[in-house]
Write a protein that holds these residues in place. Structure first.
Motif, PDB file in Angstrom:
ATOM      1  N   ALA A 137       0.832  -1.221   0.000  1.00  0.00           N
ATOM      2  CA  ALA A 137       0.000   0.000   0.000  1.00  0.00           C
ATOM      3  C   ALA A 137       0.859   1.261   0.000  1.00  0.00           C
ATOM      4  O   ALA A 137       0.630   2.183  -0.786  1.00  0.00           O
ATOM      5  CB  ALA A 137      -0.927  -0.001   1.215  1.00  0.00           C
ATOM      6  N   LEU A 138       1.877   1.296   0.862  1.00  0.00           N
ATOM      7  CA  LEU A 138       2.707   2.499   0.973  1.00  0.00           C
ATOM      8  C   LEU A 138       3.398   2.797  -0.353  1.00  0.00           C
ATOM      9  O   LEU A 138       3.316   3.910  -0.880  1.00  0.00           O
ATOM     10  CB  LEU A 138       3.752   2.300   2.086  1.00  0.00           C
ATOM     11  N   GLU A 139       4.062   1.777  -0.899  1.00  0.00           N
ATOM     12  CA  GLU A 139       4.822   1.946  -2.136  1.00  0.00           C
ATOM     13  C   GLU A 139       3.925   2.437  -3.279  1.00  0.00           C
ATOM     14  O   GLU A 139       4.232   3.402  -3.969  1.00  0.00           O
ATOM     15  CB  GLU A 139       5.466   0.590  -2.473  1.00  0.00           C
ATOM     16  N   ARG A 140       2.769   1.774  -3.438  1.00  0.00           N
ATOM     17  CA  ARG A 140       1.862   2.152  -4.536  1.00  0.00           C
ATOM     18  C   ARG A 140       1.267   3.544  -4.326  1.00  0.00           C
ATOM     19  O   ARG A 140       1.152   4.327  -5.259  1.00  0.00           O
ATOM     20  CB  ARG A 140       0.734   1.121  -4.672  1.00  0.00           C
ATOM     21  N   ASN A 141       0.893   3.868  -3.086  1.00  0.00           N
ATOM     22  CA  ASN A 141       0.313   5.194  -2.826  1.00  0.00           C
ATOM     23  C   ASN A 141       1.313   6.299  -3.153  1.00  0.00           C
ATOM     24  O   ASN A 141       0.946   7.339  -3.697  1.00  0.00           O
ATOM     25  CB  ASN A 141      -0.148   5.311  -1.370  1.00  0.00           C
ATOM     26  N   VAL A 142       2.592   6.067  -2.825  1.00  0.00           N
ATOM     27  CA  VAL A 142       3.615   7.082  -3.132  1.00  0.00           C
ATOM     28  C   VAL A 142       3.803   7.189  -4.648  1.00  0.00           C
ATOM     29  O   VAL A 142       3.909   8.280  -5.199  1.00  0.00           O
ATOM     30  CB  VAL A 142       4.951   6.753  -2.419  1.00  0.00           C
ATOM     31  N   GLU A 143       3.796   6.038  -5.331  1.00  0.00           N
ATOM     32  CA  GLU A 143       3.921   6.062  -6.801  1.00  0.00           C
ATOM     33  C   GLU A 143       2.791   6.883  -7.426  1.00  0.00           C
ATOM     34  O   GLU A 143       3.011   7.723  -8.286  1.00  0.00           O
ATOM     35  CB  GLU A 143       3.825   4.632  -7.350  1.00  0.00           C
ATOM     36  N   ILE A 144       1.551   6.596  -6.964  1.00  0.00           N
ATOM     37  CA  ILE A 144       0.390   7.309  -7.517  1.00  0.00           C
ATOM     38  C   ILE A 144       0.504   8.794  -7.183  1.00  0.00           C
ATOM     39  O   ILE A 144       0.174   9.653  -7.997  1.00  0.00           O
ATOM     40  CB  ILE A 144      -0.930   6.715  -6.950  1.00  0.00           C
ATOM     41  N   GLU A 145       0.995   9.092  -5.961  1.00  0.00           N
ATOM     42  CA  GLU A 145       1.157  10.489  -5.557  1.00  0.00           C
ATOM     43  C   GLU A 145       2.081  11.231  -6.529  1.00  0.00           C
ATOM     44  O   GLU A 145       1.794  12.352  -6.957  1.00  0.00           O
ATOM     45  CB  GLU A 145       1.737  10.543  -4.131  1.00  0.00           C
ATOM     46  N   TYR A 146       3.193  10.596  -6.913  1.00  0.00           N
ATOM     47  CA  TYR A 146       4.115  11.242  -7.851  1.00  0.00           C
ATOM     48  C   TYR A 146       3.487  11.383  -9.237  1.00  0.00           C
ATOM     49  O   TYR A 146       3.673  12.394  -9.910  1.00  0.00           O
ATOM     50  CB  TYR A 146       5.436  10.461  -7.942  1.00  0.00           C
ATOM     51  N   GLU A 147       2.709  10.356  -9.650  1.00  0.00           N
ATOM     52  CA  GLU A 147       2.045  10.465 -10.957  1.00  0.00           C
ATOM     53  C   GLU A 147       1.079  11.655 -10.951  1.00  0.00           C
ATOM     54  O   GLU A 147       1.017  12.431 -11.891  1.00  0.00           O
ATOM     55  CB  GLU A 147       1.262   9.172 -11.271  1.00  0.00           C
ATOM     56  N   ARG A 148       0.322  11.792  -9.866  1.00  0.00           N
ATOM     57  CA  ARG A 148      -0.677  12.857  -9.804  1.00  0.00           C
ATOM     58  C   ARG A 148      -0.050  14.232  -9.695  1.00  0.00           C
ATOM     59  O   ARG A 148      -0.626  15.221 -10.127  1.00  0.00           O
ATOM     60  CB  ARG A 148      -1.542  12.684  -8.553  1.00  0.00           C
ATOM     61  N   ASN A 149       1.080  14.310  -9.001  1.00  0.00           N
ATOM     62  CA  ASN A 149       1.582  15.619  -8.569  1.00  0.00           C
ATOM     63  C   ASN A 149       2.930  15.996  -9.175  1.00  0.00           C
ATOM     64  O   ASN A 149       3.582  16.923  -8.707  1.00  0.00           O
ATOM     65  CB  ASN A 149       1.683  15.638  -7.036  1.00  0.00           C
ATOM     66  N   GLY A 150       3.330  15.263 -10.211  1.00  0.00           N
ATOM     67  CA  GLY A 150       4.650  15.501 -10.809  1.00  0.00           C
ATOM     68  C   GLY A 150       4.901  16.954 -11.164  1.00  0.00           C
ATOM     69  O   GLY A 150       5.979  17.505 -10.874  1.00  0.00           O
TER      70      GLY A 150
END
Length: 948
Positions: A137-150
Motif C-alpha cells: 500500500a505504501l509503495e503504490r500510494n507514493v507512486e500514484i502520488e508522484y504520478e498525480r503531482n509531478g
C-alpha cells in the motif's frame, strides 16, 4: 533589523567559546509578571524596534500590560521563520515566482525576491490512501502520488534551487507539524546579522514561527510561539513583513494531578478542547502552568498545543523546562544547541518556575486525574462524548442523519473532499439485534439493514453507524508515542485473542514520521497491526484532510443507494461534515487505540462496557477491557523501543529525498518558465496591469448579493477542497483542457492554478446559499449554486458562472453571512477565490480572525452588521441591490469606524419591500491592514515597497 535599542536591551551572552548578541527582556519595567508568551513578544519588539512600525510605545505597552483590559494595542510580530505544507505552500511559491516577473516589468531586480525570513516546506498533504490493508500500500500510494503531482513537485524543486532560504522536505517523510517538533524547531534561534558598524554578529533569540496550516500551534508544546496564518500572511512574513496583531488576553490554564490508568493524551486534549470552547478563548493565548506541567511529557504538550485551533485560541503555550531539553536530546539536537536553549531561556526568564505564578487575564484549571475516556463527534472537535455514553449519544445524533436528502449524493458527484473510505456497518450478530430490542425508542427510520456481498465472497449486513473508516492519522496523535504504542499493544492483545476487524472497515495507518515505523518495528508490534489491517499507507495527513481514498466499491454503492449514515473514526483533529469522505456522514475523533477498538466493533452503535468485540479462540467473549494495554507496559515499551539514533538516522538527509525526488526534471534559472499547457501551475493575475502608484479606494455602488449564508460557514465551505466533480465548473474546465476524469486529482493539489480554484470557491456540496430558499420546494439547495440576477428570471446557476456574468456586466458583488464566518483552517484560497469571483465586501455578524485579515489581504472589505443584528433581523434576503458609502475615507489616511449600507429592493425582492439602511462596522483593525487595503492587497503592497 533593530536600529533603535531605546531601552538599552542589547547585550552579549557567552556560551563556551561563542558570543551571542541578545536583547534582554529585563530592560523593560514590568517584564517579570508577564506570561511566558508575552515575554517572547516583548523580546521580539525589542529586537525589531525601528521607531516607525515598532516603537518604544509598543514595548512599554507590553511591559505595562493590563491582563483584564480588552485588547486594543496593535503590535507587529516578526516571526523567526515560516513553515508550510505543500497545499497551502504551493501558491506562496507561485506568487513569489510571479513577483519576480512583476519586479522585472516594473524595472527592478528579480533576484531581490527571496524569502527574507527562512521558509521550510514539508510536502505532506498530497498522499491519498488509495490502497490500504496490503503490504505494498505504501509503495503504490507514493507512486500514484508522484504520478498525480509531478508538475507541482517539479515546480517546488525549482523553488528549492531558485530561492535562497527556502528548503523543501520531500514527499513520504512525515507530517509538517511532527517534522517541525522533531527536527525543524530550534527553540532558541540563531542568525548572523550585520551590526551597525557593518560587521557581522551572531544573534540569539526565541524561535518563533507562523505556518500555513492552523495546527502550527503544535510547536507551542516545545515552548516555541507560533500559530497558523493564511498563505497570504505567510507570504508577507516570508517577505519580511511583520504580522500585525493585538496584544492578546492570556488565559492561564493550571494543570495538576496526573492521568489515570486507561486514559490517554487524546482524552486529555478532547477534555481541554471542550472546556476552552465553553470558556471562550477565540483571539486569546492560552498558557499552561502549575505543578502539573513538569509531569506532562513533551509529546502530550505537543498534542495539546496542536488542538489550539479546535478550542479557538491563537496559541496554546507550554514553557521551557527540563522536559523540553530531554526531548531535544532524544530527537538528536546537538549538545551545543541544548546548552544554548537552557542558558538563553534561564537568562530571559523563559524557564518554567512552578513556584512563580504569572499574572493572567483569566484562570482555568484541570486536575488531570478527573479525565475520562472520550471521543468527539459527529461533526465538531469540541463535541466531546464520554466513551461510556457513546452508544446512546450516537443513537440520538443519528436521527439528524438517518434521513438525509440524497439528491446530492450520487456516486459520480459525491466527491466534495479528496478521497473517501470504506463505509461501515452494524455487524450481523447477537449484539446488534439485541441492541435494537433494548432501544425500541429509536424510530424505525434509524435502522436500515442493507445486505452487502464483497467480491471475495464475504456477505454481511450494513446499517447506520457502521464504521466505514478507521484511520490512525494526523499530527495530533501520531507524534505521541504513548498513544501510538498503546494502539500497537492493543492490536497485539486483540490479534493474540484471534479478534479481526470487520470486513467493511477501511483501516489505515499514516504515521507523522518514519520514526514511528522504526519504534513499532523495534517493539515488535508491526505484524499485529498488519494482522488487523493497519498497514502503513503513507507518511502524511491522509484522512484528517479528506485524503482517505475511495471506499470499498460495494460499500460505497450500498451507502449511496440506501442513504446509510455510516461513520469514520480517526485519530485526527478535524471532523467537520463532508471533510473526511463524501460517503461518510458522521465523523468521530478518538485516540489511536480507540480507533482500533472501533474497527473491531465495526459500529458506533456499540457499548464497550457491555458489548463484546468478538470471541477468542476458546469461544469466550472478549471485551475492550480485556485487551486494553496496561499503562506501565506502555511506558516500558516507550523506554525500550525509542532512542536518539532513530531520529538522527531518519533526519540525517531529510531535504535530499529519495530517488524519485532527485530524478525529477527541474527547470533552471531565477525566473520560472511557465508552461502554458500546465493545468497545475499557472501565473496568477494579481499583478496584471499593476503600476507603482496606488489606485484610490472607491465606494461600492449597485452591488448584487452572490450568497446569503447562515452561521458557522467555515473556510472548508468557501475554499475549494476535495475531489473535483465532473459536472462542476472546475471539472468542465479540466475536461476542456484535455484532462481525463481519472486525472482530475483534488483541488488541494491544483492550488497553483487559479482557474481551477476560482471555479471551486463556494462550491462545497454542503454549502447552503439561502438565496435559493424558494427552490426545491422551499428546502433550499445544497452546493455551489446561487441565483443569477443578470438573467430576467434569476435562475439557479453555478456560483462561478453567475460571477462571470456579473463581472462582464461590471456589477460588484457582496456576500451576507452569519456568526463566526470563515472559521476552521486558515485557507488562502477562501480569500483569493472570494476576491477573484468579484466580491468586494463580505458583511457578517462576526468573523474568524485569520479569514478576516486574509480578505483584507486580497482587497475585500470585511464588514459587520450592527451589534445584535443579522441579515434576517434587518429584513434582508439577498435579492437587494446594495451600495456601501464611506469607504473612500481610507484615501485620506483615516479608517472609518462604520460605513453606510443601503439595500434597495429589486424586481426579484418580495412585494412591498422597503429600502433598508444600516451602519456596518468596518473590520479593518490596524493601520497595516488599511495600507494593504489601499494598495489593493498585501502582495501589491509588498511588491511596491520592495521595488521602491
Amino acid at each position: 533589523m533593530s536600529a533603535v535599542n531605546s531601552f538599552g536591551a542589547k547585550d552579549t551572552l557567552r556560551i563556551g567559546e561563542t558570543d551571542y548578541e541578545i536583547f534582554r527582556v529585563d530592560a523593560v519595567a514590568g517584564y517579570e509578571k508577564l506570561p511566558f508568551s508575552l515575554k517572547v513578544l516583548l523580546e521580539n519588539l525589542l529586537r525589531t524596534e525601528d521607531g516607525a512600525n515598532i516603537t518604544d510605545a509598543h514595548i512599554r505597552a507590553l511591559g505595562s500590560w493590563d491582563p483584564t483590559a480588552e485588547p486594543d494595542t496593535e503590535i507587529q510580530f516578526t516571526p523567526a521563520r515560516v513553515v508550510m505544507q505543500d497545499f497551502t505552500g504551493v501558491p506562496c511559491i507561485v506568487d513569489l515566482a510571479t513577483m519576480r516577473e512583476a519586479v522585472s516589468s516594473l524595472g527592478g531586480d528579480p533576484n531581490k525576491i527571496n524569502p527574507l525570513a527562512p521558509a521550510e516546506m514539508v510536502i505532506d498533504h498530497s498522499v491519498i490512501a488509495d490502497l490500504f490493508g496490503t503490504e505494498n500500500a505504501l509503495e503504490r500510494n507514493v507512486e500514484i502520488e508522484y504520478e498525480r503531482n509531478g508538475e507541482r513537485y517539479q515546480f517546488l524543486r525549482w523553488g528549492q534551487t531558485a530561492f535562497e532560504d527556502f528548503k523543501v522536505v520531500p514527499p513520504g517523510t512525515g507530517i509538517v507539524h511532527q517534522v517541525n517538533i522533531e527536527h525543524l524547531a530550534k527553540v532558541t534561534f540563531t542568525r548572523t546579522v550585520r551590526d551597525s558598524e557593518g560587521g557581522e554578529v551572531l544573534r540569539a533569540y526565541p524561535d518563533t514561527c507562523v505556518g500555513t496550516d492552523s495546527h502550527t500551534t503544535m510547536v507551542n508544546g516545545l515552548g516555541v510561539l507560533g500559530w497558523g496564518v493564511g498563505g497570504i500572511e505567510a507570504e508577507a512574513a516570508m517577505l519580511g513583513q511583520p504580522v500585525s496583531m493585538l496584544i492578546p488576553k492570556v488565559v492561564g490554564f493550571k494543570l495538576s494531578g496526573s492521568i489515570p490508568a486507561g486514559v490517554t493524551a487524546t482524552d486529555v486534549v478532547l477534555t481541554i478542547t471542550d472546556m476552552l470552547r465553553k470558556h471562550g478563548v477565540v483571539g486569546k493565548f492560552v498558557e499552561f502552568y502549575g505543578s502539573g506541567v513538569a509531569s506532562v511529557p513533551l509529546a502530550n504538550r505537543a498534542t495539546i498545543g496542536n488542538m489550539s485551533p479546535e478550542f479557538g485560541s491563537t496559541a496554546a503555550m507550554f514553557p521551557i523546562d527540563d522536559v523540553t531539553l530531554d526531548y531535544l536530546r532524544l530527537t538528536g539536537r546537538s549538545e551545543e544547541q541544548i546548552a544554548l536553549v537552557e542558558a538563553y531561556s534561564r537568562l530571559q526568564t523563559l524557564w518554567h518556575d512552578p513556584e512563580s505564578e504569572p499574572v493572567f487575564s483569566e484562570y482555568m484549571e484541570l486536575d488531570l486525574g478527573t479525565v475520562v475516556p472520550s471521543i468527539a463527534g459527529p461533526k465538531r472537535p469540541q463535541d466531546r462524548i464520554e466513551l461510556s455514553v457513546a452508544k446512546s449519544t450516537f443513537e440520538k445524533d443519528l436521527l439528524n442523519y438517518a434521513e438525509v436528502d440524497h439528491d446530492l449524493v450520487d456516486l459520480e458527484t459525491a466527491e466534495s473532499f479528496p478521497a473517501s473510505d470504506p463505509p461501515g456497518n452494524s455487524p450481523e450478530d447477537e449484539h446488534s439485534h439485541h441492541a435494537h430490542h433494548h432501544h425500541s425508542h429509536v424510530p424505525a427510520t434509524a435502522s436500515n439493514p442493507t445486505p452487502v456481498s464483497l467480491a471475495d465472497g464475504q456477505t454481511f449486513t450494513l446499517n447506520h453507524g457502521a464504521v466505514a473508516i478507521a484511520a490512525i492519522t494526523s499530527c495530533t496523535n501520531t507524534s505521541n508515542p504513548s498513544v501510538m504504542l498503546a494502539a500497537g499493544l492493543l492490536a497485539r492483545n486483540a490479534a493474540k485473542k484471534g479478534l479481526k476487524v470487520k470486513p467493511w472497515v477501511k483501516t489505515t495507518l499514516a504515521p507523522g514520521s518514519k520514526v514511528v515505523t522504526d519504534y513499532y518495528e523495534k517493539a515488535g508490534l508491526t505484524p499485529y497491526l498488519e494482522d488487523l489491517g493497519f498497514y502503513t499507507v503513507g507518511y502524511g495527513c491522509t484522512t484528517c484532510i479528506g485524503n482517505s481514498g475511495p471506499l470499498i466499491e460495494e460499500i460505497s454503492a450500498a451507502v449511496n443507494e440506501k442513504d446509510l449514515a455510516v461513520t469514520a473514526v480517526l485519530s485526527g483533529n478535524r471532523n467537520f461534515e463532508g471533510r473526511i469522505n463524501p460517503d461518510v456522514k458522521m465523523n468521530y475523533l478518538a485516540s489511536p487505540p480507540l480507533v482500533i477498538a472501533y474497527a473491531l466493533a465495526g459500529s458506533m452503535n456499540f457499548d464497550f462496557e457491555t458489548d463484546a468485540l468478538g470471541t477468542d479462540t476458546e469461544g469466550n467473549d472478549v471485551f475492550l477491557r480485556d485487551i486494553w494495554p496496561d499503562t506501565a507496559e506502555v511506558q516500558s515499551t516507550i523506554d525500550t523501543s525509542i532512542n536518539k539514533d532513530m531520529f538522527t538516522h531518519q533526519y540525517a538527509s531529510v531535504f535530499e529525498g529519495d530517488e524519485r525526488w532527485r530524478s525529477l526534471q527541474t527547470p533552471e534559472g531565477s525566473i520560472f518558465e511557465w508552461d502554458d499547457a500546465s493545468t497545475y501551475v499557472r501565473k496568477p493575475p494579481y499583478f496584471d496591469g499593476m503600476t507603482m502608484e496606488t489606485t484610490p479606494v472607491t465606494d461600492i455602488v449597485g452591488a448584487r448579493v452572490l450568497a446569503t449564508l447562515g452561521d458557522s460557514v467555515t473556510t472548508d465551505h468557501i475554499s475549494p477542497a476535495g475531489n473535483i466533480k465532473a459536472d462542476s465548473p472546475a471539472g468542465q474546465y479540466l475536461e476542456s483542457h484535455g484532462v481525463g476524469r481519472k486525472d482530475f486529482n483534488s483541488y488541494g493539489s491544483r492550488r497553483g492554478n487559479h482557474e481551477v480554484m476560482i471555479r471551486g470557491t463556494f462550491a462545497n456540496i454542503r454549502l447552503k446559499n439561502q438565496l435559493l430558499g424558494g427552490f426545491n420546494n422551499g428546502n433550499g439547495v445544497e452546493g455551489g449554486y446561487t441565483r443569477d440576477f443578470t438573467q430576467a428570471d434569476a435562475p439557479q446557476s453555478f456560483i462561478y458562472d453567475a460571477s462571470q456574468h456579473y463581472q462582464a456586466a461590471g456589477t460588484p458583488l457582496v456576500i451576507f453571512g452569519g456568526k463566526e464566518y470563515g472559521s476552521g483552517s486558515s485557507r488562502d484560497w477562501a480569500a483569493k477565490g472570494t476576491s477573484l469571483l468579484g466580491v468586494k465586501a463580505v458583511i457578517t455578524e462576526s468573523f474568524e480572525r485569520i479569514h478576516r485579515s486574509n480578505l483584507i489581504g486580497m482587497g475585500v472589505v470585511p464588514l459587520q452588521f450592527p451589534a445584535g443584528e443579522s441579515w434576517a433581523s434587518l429584513g434582508l434576503d439577498g435579492t437587494e441591490i446594495v451600495s456601501i458609502s464611506g469607504i473612500e475615507k481610507l484615501n485620506e489616511g483615516v479608517t472609518p469606524k462604520t460605513v453606510r449600507v443601503t439595500a434597495l429592493p429589486s424586481e426579484h425582492s418580495p412585494a412591498g419591500r422597503q429600502t433598508i439602511e444600516f451602519d456596518a462596522v468596518v473590520r479593518i483593525d490596524t493601520p497595516g491592514e488599511a495600507d494593504y487595503y489601499r494598495n489593493g492587497g498585501i502582495l501589491q503592497y509588498v511588491l511596491r515597497s520592495l521595488v521602491a
